[in-house]
Every structure is written in structure tokens, then in C-alpha cells.
Design a protein around this motif. Structure first.
Motif: not given
Length: 60
Positions: A39-42, A44-50, A29-35
Motif C-alpha cells: 500500500d505504501r508503494q502504491l 507513493i506512486m499515486g502521489l508522484a502521478s498527482m 501482467s502489469l495488473v498482477a504485479t500491482l496486486a
């Protein structure tokens, strides 16, 4: 250095595999939500993770 990088990669794989192993339905369900996330939110999440990872690495 290559040995440490290999160990870090192996630990990443172990950590990444814990969630689908323990709770595959929740992971699906998490992967389905991420789908449907933009792109902008992804990005931002990637930058925050890095940044978090780099900060923790600096502290260690």
C-alpha cells in the motif's frame, strides 16, 4: 468549466484504454504485479502521478 472537465475525463478514458487494447497480455501482467505491491508503494506512486499531472497542468 464542466464541459472542459468532461472532455478531460473522456481523454483520460481514451488514454487509459490504449494499453489494454494494444497489448492485453502485458497489461494483465502489469495488473498482477500491482496486486502484490504494498500500500505504501502504491500511495507513493499515486502521489508522484498527482504531482506530475499538476505540474504539467500548470505548465500548459
Amino acid at each position: 468549466m464542466w464541459e472542459e472537465l468532461g472532455r478531460a475525463f473522456c481523454l483520460m478514458l481514451v488514454i487509459e484504454g490504449i494499453i489494454p487494447f494494444l497489448n492485453p497480455g502485458r497489461w494483465r501482467s502489469l495488473v498482477a504485479t500491482l496486486a502484490v505491491v504494498s500500500d505504501r508503494q502504491l500511495r507513493i506512486m499515486g502521489l508522484a502521478s498527482m504531482l506530475l499531472g499538476a505540474g504539467l497542468l500548470y505548465l500548459i
